[in-house]
Design a protein around this motif. Structure first.
Motif, PDB file in Angstrom:
ATOM      1  N   VAL C  67       0.848  -1.185   0.000  1.00 30.34           N
ATOM      2  CA  VAL C  67       0.000   0.000   0.000  1.00 30.34           C
ATOM      3  C   VAL C  67       0.887   1.239   0.000  1.00 30.34           C
ATOM      4  O   VAL C  67       1.579   1.520   0.981  1.00 30.34           O
ATOM      5  CB  VAL C  67      -0.922   0.004   1.242  1.00 30.34           C
ATOM      6  CG1 VAL C  67      -1.772   1.284   1.270  1.00 30.34           C
ATOM      7  CG2 VAL C  67      -1.802  -1.232   1.270  1.00 30.34           C
ATOM      8  N   ASN C  68       0.879   1.948  -1.116  1.00 34.19           N
ATOM      9  CA  ASN C  68       1.671   3.185  -1.215  1.00 34.19           C
ATOM     10  C   ASN C  68       3.134   2.992  -0.826  1.00 34.19           C
ATOM     11  O   ASN C  68       3.684   3.770  -0.060  1.00 34.19           O
ATOM     12  CB  ASN C  68       1.071   4.287  -0.324  1.00 34.19           C
ATOM     13  CG  ASN C  68      -0.311   4.674  -0.784  1.00 34.19           C
ATOM     14  OD1 ASN C  68      -0.579   4.705  -1.985  1.00 34.19           O
ATOM     15  ND2 ASN C  68      -1.189   4.936   0.182  1.00 34.19           N
ATOM     16  N   ASP C  69       3.741   1.951  -1.350  1.00 33.79           N
ATOM     17  CA  ASP C  69       5.145   1.702  -1.012  1.00 33.79           C
ATOM     18  C   ASP C  69       5.806   1.064  -2.213  1.00 33.79           C
ATOM     19  O   ASP C  69       5.316   0.062  -2.732  1.00 33.79           O
ATOM     20  CB  ASP C  69       5.217   0.758   0.202  1.00 33.79           C
ATOM     21  CG  ASP C  69       6.544   0.857   0.919  1.00 33.79           C
ATOM     22  OD1 ASP C  69       7.594   0.688   0.255  1.00 33.79           O
ATOM     23  OD2 ASP C  69       6.532   1.119   2.137  1.00 33.79           O
ATOM     24  N   LYS C  70       6.885   1.671  -2.697  1.00 34.01           N
ATOM     25  CA  LYS C  70       7.493   1.182  -3.935  1.00 34.01           C
ATOM     26  C   LYS C  70       8.666   0.250  -3.686  1.00 34.01           C
ATOM     27  O   LYS C  70       9.333  -0.186  -4.619  1.00 34.01           O
ATOM     28  CB  LYS C  70       7.927   2.372  -4.801  1.00 34.01           C
ATOM     29  CG  LYS C  70       6.752   3.242  -5.206  1.00 34.01           C
ATOM     30  CD  LYS C  70       7.090   4.101  -6.416  1.00 34.01           C
ATOM     31  CE  LYS C  70       5.804   4.700  -6.998  1.00 34.01           C
ATOM     32  NZ  LYS C  70       6.009   5.254  -8.344  1.00 34.01           N
ATOM     33  N   ARG C  71       8.950  -0.009  -2.445  1.00 35.20           N
ATOM     34  CA  ARG C  71      10.079  -0.909  -2.177  1.00 35.20           C
ATOM     35  C   ARG C  71       9.727  -2.333  -2.589  1.00 35.20           C
ATOM     36  O   ARG C  71       8.546  -2.690  -2.638  1.00 35.20           O
ATOM     37  CB  ARG C  71      10.442  -0.823  -0.690  1.00 35.20           C
ATOM     38  CG  ARG C  71      11.043   0.536  -0.352  1.00 35.20           C
ATOM     39  CD  ARG C  71      11.328   0.666   1.119  1.00 35.20           C
ATOM     40  NE  ARG C  71      10.099   0.643   1.914  1.00 35.20           N
ATOM     41  CZ  ARG C  71      10.082   0.638   3.244  1.00 35.20           C
ATOM     42  NH1 ARG C  71      11.219   0.680   3.919  1.00 35.20           N
ATOM     43  NH2 ARG C  71       8.935   0.613   3.896  1.00 35.20           N
ATOM     44  N   HIS C  72      10.740  -3.134  -2.846  1.00 32.19           N
ATOM     45  CA  HIS C  72      10.513  -4.484  -3.353  1.00 32.19           C
ATOM     46  C   HIS C  72       9.952  -5.388  -2.252  1.00 32.19           C
ATOM     47  O   HIS C  72      10.571  -5.547  -1.205  1.00 32.19           O
ATOM     48  CB  HIS C  72      11.829  -5.057  -3.888  1.00 32.19           C
ATOM     49  CG  HIS C  72      11.613  -6.198  -4.808  1.00 32.19           C
ATOM     50  ND1 HIS C  72      11.419  -6.034  -6.167  1.00 32.19           N
ATOM     51  CD2 HIS C  72      11.525  -7.532  -4.588  1.00 32.19           C
ATOM     52  CE1 HIS C  72      11.245  -7.215  -6.730  1.00 32.19           C
ATOM     53  NE2 HIS C  72      11.305  -8.142  -5.793  1.00 32.19           N
ATOM     54  N   PRO C  73       8.806  -6.003  -2.488  1.00 36.25           N
ATOM     55  CA  PRO C  73       8.225  -6.904  -1.475  1.00 36.25           C
ATOM     56  C   PRO C  73       8.700  -8.344  -1.681  1.00 36.25           C
ATOM     57  O   PRO C  73       9.294  -8.672  -2.712  1.00 36.25           O
ATOM     58  CB  PRO C  73       6.732  -6.807  -1.760  1.00 36.25           C
ATOM     59  CG  PRO C  73       6.658  -6.614  -3.244  1.00 36.25           C
ATOM     60  CD  PRO C  73       7.925  -5.862  -3.657  1.00 36.25           C
ATOM     61  N   TYR C  74       8.424  -9.198  -0.710  1.00 36.53           N
ATOM     62  CA  TYR C  74       8.707 -10.631  -0.866  1.00 36.53           C
ATOM     63  C   TYR C  74       7.852 -11.186  -2.010  1.00 36.53           C
ATOM     64  O   TYR C  74       6.656 -10.869  -2.105  1.00 36.53           O
ATOM     65  CB  TYR C  74       8.353 -11.394   0.412  1.00 36.53           C
ATOM     66  CG  TYR C  74       9.225 -11.093   1.600  1.00 36.53           C
ATOM     67  CD1 TYR C  74      10.618 -11.208   1.522  1.00 36.53           C
ATOM     68  CD2 TYR C  74       8.665 -10.732   2.825  1.00 36.53           C
ATOM     69  CE1 TYR C  74      11.419 -10.957   2.640  1.00 36.53           C
ATOM     70  CE2 TYR C  74       9.454 -10.481   3.941  1.00 36.53           C
ATOM     71  CZ  TYR C  74      10.830 -10.593   3.849  1.00 36.53           C
ATOM     72  OH  TYR C  74      11.614 -10.349   4.942  1.00 36.53           O
ATOM     73  N   LEU C  75       8.428 -12.065  -2.822  1.00 42.18           N
ATOM     74  CA  LEU C  75       7.676 -12.677  -3.923  1.00 42.18           C
ATOM     75  C   LEU C  75       6.469 -13.461  -3.412  1.00 42.18           C
ATOM     76  O   LEU C  75       5.433 -13.510  -4.064  1.00 42.18           O
ATOM     77  CB  LEU C  75       8.585 -13.640  -4.705  1.00 42.18           C
ATOM     78  CG  LEU C  75       9.700 -13.023  -5.544  1.00 42.18           C
ATOM     79  CD1 LEU C  75      10.475 -14.132  -6.250  1.00 42.18           C
ATOM     80  CD2 LEU C  75       9.117 -12.053  -6.573  1.00 42.18           C
ATOM     81  N   GLU C  76       6.625 -14.068  -2.238  1.00 40.43           N
ATOM     82  CA  GLU C  76       5.593 -14.994  -1.766  1.00 40.43           C
ATOM     83  C   GLU C  76       4.609 -14.353  -0.791  1.00 40.43           C
ATOM     84  O   GLU C  76       4.005 -15.043   0.032  1.00 40.43           O
ATOM     85  CB  GLU C  76       6.256 -16.215  -1.130  1.00 40.43           C
ATOM     86  CG  GLU C  76       7.111 -17.001  -2.116  1.00 40.43           C
ATOM     87  CD  GLU C  76       7.414 -18.380  -1.583  1.00 40.43           C
ATOM     88  OE1 GLU C  76       6.816 -19.349  -2.072  1.00 40.43           O
ATOM     89  OE2 GLU C  76       8.250 -18.477  -0.660  1.00 40.43           O
ATOM     90  N   ARG C  77       4.437 -13.045  -0.903  1.00 41.87           N
ATOM     91  CA  ARG C  77       3.516 -12.344   0.009  1.00 41.87           C
ATOM     92  C   ARG C  77       2.082 -12.869  -0.110  1.00 41.87           C
ATOM     93  O   ARG C  77       1.276 -12.693   0.801  1.00 41.87           O
ATOM     94  CB  ARG C  77       3.554 -10.847  -0.270  1.00 41.87           C
ATOM     95  CG  ARG C  77       3.253 -10.485  -1.721  1.00 41.87           C
ATOM     96  CD  ARG C  77       3.784  -9.097  -2.065  1.00 41.87           C
ATOM     97  NE  ARG C  77       3.473  -8.685  -3.420  1.00 41.87           N
ATOM     98  CZ  ARG C  77       4.216  -8.982  -4.493  1.00 41.87           C
ATOM     99  NH1 ARG C  77       5.313  -9.705  -4.376  1.00 41.87           N
ATOM    100  NH2 ARG C  77       3.877  -8.532  -5.678  1.00 41.87           N
ATOM    101  N   PHE C  78       1.796 -13.572  -1.214  1.00 43.87           N
ATOM    102  CA  PHE C  78       0.437 -14.077  -1.439  1.00 43.87           C
ATOM    103  C   PHE C  78       0.067 -15.191  -0.466  1.00 43.87           C
ATOM    104  O   PHE C  78      -1.103 -15.438  -0.222  1.00 43.87           O
ATOM    105  CB  PHE C  78       0.290 -14.509  -2.896  1.00 43.87           C
ATOM    106  CG  PHE C  78       0.719 -13.423  -3.843  1.00 43.87           C
ATOM    107  CD1 PHE C  78      -0.084 -12.303  -4.037  1.00 43.87           C
ATOM    108  CD2 PHE C  78       1.955 -13.473  -4.475  1.00 43.87           C
ATOM    109  CE1 PHE C  78       0.316 -11.272  -4.883  1.00 43.87           C
ATOM    110  CE2 PHE C  78       2.362 -12.451  -5.322  1.00 43.87           C
ATOM    111  CZ  PHE C  78       1.557 -11.345  -5.522  1.00 43.87           C
TER     112      PHE C  78
END
Lengths: 250, 250, 250, 250
Positions: C67-78
């Motif tokens: 949410v409103n954050d452009k940093r790279h997230p974990y691939l498996e956040r799903f």
């Protein structure tokens, strides 16, 4: 520094390395033959190897008794005395209870070299059972008679297992006996893991064991590399003597 | 320092050693009987053993209740109370969940001494199953009735396993119960590894177990050597009392 | 401090504990549901858990997107998004590759609770095989469809294994999910070691699992004791909030 | 900094990581191909990887000989030279004796990828037995003929086991070969543990191995995450170059 100074410095370092690499804990010890009197040897007073310093070292006679020293010695100093007596070729001795060598003392499967760093074990390792000749004891080697029986079991080999207790290893130098003792439990673990996969386990051939024994040079850069590494890990990096960093290839 | 001061200092050190040697984690505890009142004992308040300090120790009565202390005690203090009640010969008790003892609580193969440092286990270790008498519980010993049933299962032995939970060990001193508890998981690992190689596993004979029990001296240099070593590893080297470095051989 | 501040502080500590206790390495993650918006959750940006600090935490929406954050997230956040969606009762989720849980994803023997600290596993653990529905993939859960399929396999349980990959665990709080995740590999090791001795392995009964689940209190001194211990080991001892040392028994 | 500077910095870090993660001890080495001269490569002088610094690196020619450098090289440098010769696609090579890979060199059961982080092994790993062609040796690869025979056994794969000795692994970059080498022993342990439970062990499918190989990106945040983590653990956190903390999702 004299040869003796160097030797005792290395004996302290050997104590620390064996502790750091989990070969010994509070128990277990390393000794070296006196360079000027083959009937004598040096070993720490009764102290955990990790804590041994230069002034803790005691000179012992051929019966395993301290020479002019009233400090408390290790109970099992007779292991060392008996092996130095029986084996003029041996300069250094380790006795330890390294956990992963112990299973091989309890079963009929022999411990034997399966990895190249284990080659200095030399072949199938004999198991000495103190009960066979001395009946029910506390399992400790507390006199020369027991020590000599153990030395006899080891014969001309480099290692003997002691049932329910530990092992004794020997070599021509401190560095060599430390190396052998560090890789002995590793060889044991690899052998156990291979056995558990079922089927036949490939062991080193006699020719391979001989080729490695012949090729081993106590002063090679390869030998020194391990000593420098283990000493550094054990916090003794600054104590080791030879400035290998300035060495060049011959 | 008084005898009580010494004892409580050693109880703190014992807590730290058990944590450092992976016998306990956040859970598990060690107690010692009150030297002047055999119906009382000391143990920490509810706190991870690694963090225990002198002021965390609480005095407990014979029913396992804190004496004039409102701090939260361990839920399983009844293990200690029940064993001190049933066994006047016992001075110190450990309860822990050391991982490698746990498999032996789940199968029919008994844990038994196979290495000399495991001799103080004393023989085949009984397994107490709380379900047998108390049905479906949370497996914790939360009252005196359960504690007494556990003590009964242990009988005159030094150790009992608790199915799916852990073990309880006892001895005549803090040093001794710590030593027993440190070597118990090691003995378990060696036994498991030997079993996996197939064939019969040699265990210590009754005579050997007896010889070691008889020979054990709580104040020997050998006993002290391990205490000094473990205390040093646990960061308590400066807390231990007796200046062994100045000791001499008698 | 607000409830949210407390929660995010605990999320950082949870990251560090999982790293220190070898549940995660560079990979694996922990999340917590937003306390004020049940469709949102917090988790670190793509970073090894050992290195996570407060400012690395990102807010995610119900589809697993930052949410409103452009940093790279974990691939498996799903994984996290799908479980928060399917299970309103769940507040915290861990996904990790802890080594000793992995063998149970490869064979037909189910992982199940055999020790009391493993009771929160809840019963035989289902194994989700991504290949069954999605064919040959890189084994990672990289979209909501896969995440939902995993959540379905877990059902109302607390844990699911992922074949050749790792596990996902869930609980009502950060402390609880960390505890479950730390003891999961231990339970797995104990079960494997017991199995290797041959014969039947005693598992926790349904009644025992239920008794432990009922008895568990998120705010009990026993729960806090472990959190304080693990946080201290992970170098976060000074970050934990509640001053338990001043607590008294009710 | 130039590309070469970056590469040599990463080579130092790779040495330290392999030591910290127990892939190498005093023995074992990592090399990287010269970025401007494909017939040359860089590797440390004879020194334990944990101790390697920038000035310990030596340039080697295609026959495995040091270029204008008289310092003592590793005896087994021919492993690296022969693989760089045979495999133009390879940029980095590791040779090590990681303990848990060794059992698979002694038995007929092949090591193969069973966990997603082990997928880069690529399939069933061939075992090279130096005895087959060279008879009784000290097991070390001490000339180009032996190195070429090993390279031939490895073929187009990423890994070969060396019977009774260790393994060699290859990749397109330092980061990648370090990662492969760290997860190789883990994959071996998981496979051994799964085998011991009996029954069939599920391995990664060819399609899964291919999907992971295709998806791997040397510069992805996921790759960097592990490098940053391992470098930090190895005490080199401040040496790594790219400021990932300021990176944003594309």
């Amino acid at each position: 520094m004299s040869q003796l100074d160097d030797l005792l410095r290395d004996l302290v370092i050997g104590n620390r390395i064996l502790a750091k690499e989990d070969v010994v804990d509070a128990y277990g010890h390393i000794s070296v033959r006196h360079p000027h009197n083959s009937k004598r040897f040096f070993m720490s007073r009764s102290l955990a190897p990790e804590l041994v310093e230069r002034h803790d070292l005691i000179e012992f006679d051929q019966e395993g008794e301290p020479v002019n020293d009233k400090r408390h010695p290790y109970l099992e100093r007779f292991i060392h005395a008996a092996i130095f007596e029986a084996r003029p070729d041996v300069t250094a001795v380790v006795h330890a209870h390294a956990e992963d060598t112990l299973p091989f003392g309890l079963v009929s499967t022999p411990l034997e070299p399966v990895i190249h760093s284990g080659s200095f074990i030399g072949g199938k390792v004999p198991v000495w059972d103190i009960r066979k000749k001395f009946g029910d004891t506390n399992l400790l080697v507390t006199n020369m008679m027991q020590g000599r029986d153990l030395a006899k079991c080891m014969g001309n080999g480099n290692v003997a297992l002691m049932r329910g207790h530990g092992f004794v290893s020997t070599a021509r130098s401190i560095i060599e006996v430390v190396r052998l003792s560090v890789y002995l439990p590793r060889n044991a673990r690899v052998q156990m893991n291979a056995m558990r996969m079922g089927g036949k386990v490939k062991v080193l051939s006699k020719g391979e064991i001989a080729a490695r024994a012949t090729g081993y040079k106590p002063d090679s850069p390869e030998t020194w590399r391990a000593w420098e590494y283990w000493a550094t890990r054990a916090g003794c990096g600054s104590k080791i003597g030879r400035p290998l960093r300035t060495r060049t290839k011959k």
